[in-house]
Design a protein around this motif. Structure first.
Motif, PDB file in Angstrom:
ATOM      1  N   ALA A  62      -0.172  -4.863   3.080  1.00 54.55           N
ATOM      2  CA  ALA A  62       0.145  -6.103   3.789  1.00 54.55           C
ATOM      3  C   ALA A  62      -0.842  -7.179   3.344  1.00 54.55           C
ATOM      4  CB  ALA A  62       0.041  -5.894   5.301  1.00 54.55           C
ATOM      5  N   PHE A  63      -0.333  -8.394   3.164  1.00 60.17           N
ATOM      6  CA  PHE A  63      -1.139  -9.510   2.688  1.00 60.17           C
ATOM      7  C   PHE A  63      -0.824 -10.760   3.478  1.00 60.17           C
ATOM      8  CE2 PHE A  63      -0.786  -6.552  -0.744  1.00 60.17           C
ATOM      9  CZ  PHE A  63      -2.003  -6.607  -1.399  1.00 60.17           C
ATOM     10  N   GLU A  64      -1.828 -11.604   3.628  1.00 56.84           N
ATOM     11  CA  GLU A  64      -1.620 -12.931   4.191  1.00 56.84           C
ATOM     12  C   GLU A  64      -1.420 -13.899   3.040  1.00 56.84           C
ATOM     13  OE1 GLU A  64      -4.023 -16.440   6.548  1.00 56.84           O
ATOM     14  OE2 GLU A  64      -4.762 -14.383   6.693  1.00 56.84           O
ATOM     15  N   VAL A  65      -0.465 -14.795   3.177  1.00 57.06           N
ATOM     16  CA  VAL A  65      -0.237 -15.834   2.169  1.00 57.06           C
ATOM     17  C   VAL A  65      -1.321 -16.899   2.360  1.00 57.06           C
ATOM     18  CG1 VAL A  65       1.379 -17.580   1.325  1.00 57.06           C
ATOM     19  CG2 VAL A  65       2.235 -15.364   2.160  1.00 57.06           C
ATOM     20  N   LYS A  95      -4.111 -12.723   0.341  1.00 55.12           N
ATOM     21  CA  LYS A  95      -5.362 -12.136   0.804  1.00 55.12           C
ATOM     22  C   LYS A  95      -4.997 -10.809   1.468  1.00 55.12           C
ATOM     23  CE  LYS A  95      -7.449 -13.460   4.639  1.00 55.12           C
ATOM     24  NZ  LYS A  95      -8.114 -14.305   5.625  1.00 55.12           N
ATOM     25  N   PRO A  96      -5.631  -9.712   1.063  1.00 54.67           N
ATOM     26  CA  PRO A  96      -5.279  -8.411   1.651  1.00 54.67           C
ATOM     27  C   PRO A  96      -5.539  -8.362   3.159  1.00 54.67           C
ATOM     28  CG  PRO A  96      -6.731  -8.140  -0.260  1.00 54.67           C
ATOM     29  CD  PRO A  96      -6.687  -9.601   0.051  1.00 54.67           C
ATOM     30  N   VAL A  97      -4.588  -7.790   3.866  1.00 52.09           N
ATOM     31  CA  VAL A  97      -4.732  -7.490   5.294  1.00 52.09           C
ATOM     32  C   VAL A  97      -4.959  -5.988   5.435  1.00 52.09           C
ATOM     33  CG1 VAL A  97      -3.544  -7.451   7.529  1.00 52.09           C
ATOM     34  CG2 VAL A  97      -3.303  -9.448   6.015  1.00 52.09           C
ATOM     35  N   ALA A  98      -4.151  -5.193   4.711  1.00 49.17           N
ATOM     36  CA  ALA A  98      -4.273  -3.729   4.742  1.00 49.17           C
ATOM     37  C   ALA A  98      -3.654  -3.149   3.479  1.00 49.17           C
ATOM     38  CB  ALA A  98      -3.571  -3.156   5.966  1.00 49.17           C
ATOM     39  N   ILE A  99      -4.356  -2.221   2.856  1.00 53.96           N
ATOM     40  CA  ILE A  99      -3.807  -1.454   1.738  1.00 53.96           C
ATOM     41  C   ILE A  99      -3.500  -0.075   2.296  1.00 53.96           C
ATOM     42  CG2 ILE A  99      -4.224  -0.541  -0.574  1.00 53.96           C
ATOM     43  CD1 ILE A  99      -4.107  -3.663  -0.382  1.00 53.96           C
ATOM     44  N   PHE A 100      -2.259   0.355   2.172  1.00 55.67           N
ATOM     45  CA  PHE A 100      -1.828   1.617   2.773  1.00 55.67           C
ATOM     46  C   PHE A 100      -2.100   2.773   1.809  1.00 55.67           C
ATOM     47  CE2 PHE A 100       1.753  -0.962   5.011  1.00 55.67           C
ATOM     48  CZ  PHE A 100       0.817  -1.630   5.757  1.00 55.67           C
ATOM     49  N   ASP A 101      -3.052   3.608   2.195  1.00 53.14           N
ATOM     50  CA  ASP A 101      -3.411   4.756   1.376  1.00 53.14           C
ATOM     51  C   ASP A 101      -3.451   5.994   2.262  1.00 53.14           C
ATOM     52  OD1 ASP A 101      -4.165   6.330  -0.744  1.00 53.14           O
ATOM     53  OD2 ASP A 101      -6.285   5.768  -0.640  1.00 53.14           O
ATOM     54  N   PRO A 102      -2.418   6.805   2.209  1.00 50.38           N
ATOM     55  CA  PRO A 102      -1.301   6.754   1.279  1.00 50.38           C
ATOM     56  C   PRO A 102      -0.282   5.686   1.696  1.00 50.38           C
ATOM     57  CG  PRO A 102      -0.973   8.569   2.791  1.00 50.38           C
ATOM     58  CD  PRO A 102      -2.321   7.968   3.121  1.00 50.38           C
ATOM     59  N   PRO A 103       0.595   5.297   0.762  1.00 52.00           N
ATOM     60  CA  PRO A 103       1.654   4.353   1.109  1.00 52.00           C
ATOM     61  C   PRO A 103       2.543   4.911   2.217  1.00 52.00           C
ATOM     62  CG  PRO A 103       1.477   4.595  -1.272  1.00 52.00           C
ATOM     63  CD  PRO A 103       0.610   5.661  -0.655  1.00 52.00           C
ATOM     64  N   VAL A 104       3.161   4.008   2.967  1.00 46.32           N
ATOM     65  CA  VAL A 104       4.056   4.398   4.058  1.00 46.32           C
ATOM     66  C   VAL A 104       5.438   4.669   3.479  1.00 46.32           C
ATOM     67  CG1 VAL A 104       5.178   3.633   6.185  1.00 46.32           C
ATOM     68  CG2 VAL A 104       2.769   3.063   5.759  1.00 46.32           C
ATOM     69  N   GLU A 105       5.873   5.930   3.550  1.00 49.57           N
ATOM     70  CA  GLU A 105       7.191   6.277   3.019  1.00 49.57           C
ATOM     71  C   GLU A 105       8.266   5.510   3.799  1.00 49.57           C
ATOM     72  OE1 GLU A 105       9.879  10.138   1.816  1.00 49.57           O
ATOM     73  OE2 GLU A 105       7.785  10.450   2.374  1.00 49.57           O
ATOM     74  N   MET A 142       3.565  -1.639  10.033  1.00 49.81           N
ATOM     75  CA  MET A 142       2.097  -1.669  10.113  1.00 49.81           C
ATOM     76  C   MET A 142       1.575  -0.458  10.893  1.00 49.81           C
ATOM     77  SD  MET A 142       0.901  -4.191   8.358  1.00 49.81           S
ATOM     78  CE  MET A 142      -0.781  -4.430   8.935  1.00 49.81           C
ATOM     79  N   SER A 143       2.217  -0.113  11.987  1.00 50.37           N
ATOM     80  CA  SER A 143       1.720   1.007  12.806  1.00 50.37           C
ATOM     81  C   SER A 143       1.983   2.351  12.126  1.00 50.37           C
ATOM     82  CB  SER A 143       2.320   0.971  14.202  1.00 50.37           C
ATOM     83  OG  SER A 143       3.713   1.197  14.148  1.00 50.37           O
ATOM     84  N   SER A 144       2.941   2.401  11.204  1.00 47.10           N
ATOM     85  CA  SER A 144       3.204   3.636  10.464  1.00 47.10           C
ATOM     86  C   SER A 144       2.118   3.955   9.471  1.00 47.10           C
ATOM     87  CB  SER A 144       4.548   3.535   9.739  1.00 47.10           C
ATOM     88  OG  SER A 144       5.595   3.417  10.680  1.00 47.10           O
TER      89      SER A 144
END
Length: 146
Positions: A62-65, A95-105, A142-144
């Motif tokens: 997730a990123f902010e513009v 601007k990064p808000v959250a990098i999903f590691d692992p990605p959300v399937e 986001m919650s996933s």
């Protein structure tokens, strides 16, 4: 504030993550012109076969513009084969808000995502470079990540 789902492949996802920029093809100019600073972009990557392993479709971050849309013709992104010499010239800074590691399937979430109205032919809902998604879907994705 608008929530966007940006459709990509894993190669361009990595470029977007490293350079904090997102680009869309020529045909998507009118869409990206609607994006404003403060909006949020979730990046979706399609499934991909790597060697003999199938990587599922997923939301990767997730990123902010943080900029108005702009045109830049420097080749940064890699065009899929079917898009020829496309350079994705219409861009926004992120601007990064959250990098999903692992990605959300993505597929397991389809039954609960409001923007996907046809649950069996769901890929039709992600055939453009970017699309608006409801706040409820943004929060669910986001919650996933947790």
């Amino acid at each position: 504030m608008t929530r966007w789902l940006a459709i990509s492949n894993r190669t361009n996802w990595e470029i977007a993550r490293k350079k904090n920029v997102w680009g869309v093809p020529q045909r998507s100019k009118k869409t990206i012109e609607r994006v404003k600073p403060g909006d949020t972009v979730l990046i979706y990557v399609s499934q991909q076969k790597v060697d003999d392993k199938l990587l599922p479709s997923a939301v990767t971050g997730a990123f902010e513009v943080v900029s108005e849309p702009f045109e830049e013709r420097t080749k940064v992104f890699v065009a899929p084969e079917h898009m020829g010499e496309e350079i994705f010239p219409y861009r926004i800074k992120l601007k990064p808000v959250a990098i999903f590691d692992p990605p959300v399937e993505f597929k397991p979430l389809i039954p609960r995502l409001k923007f996907i109205t046809n649950k069996t032919m769901w890929t039709g809902h992600i055939r453009q470079a970017m699309r608006v998604i409801p706040e409820e879907d943004y929060q669910r994705l986001m919650s996933s990540n947790k």
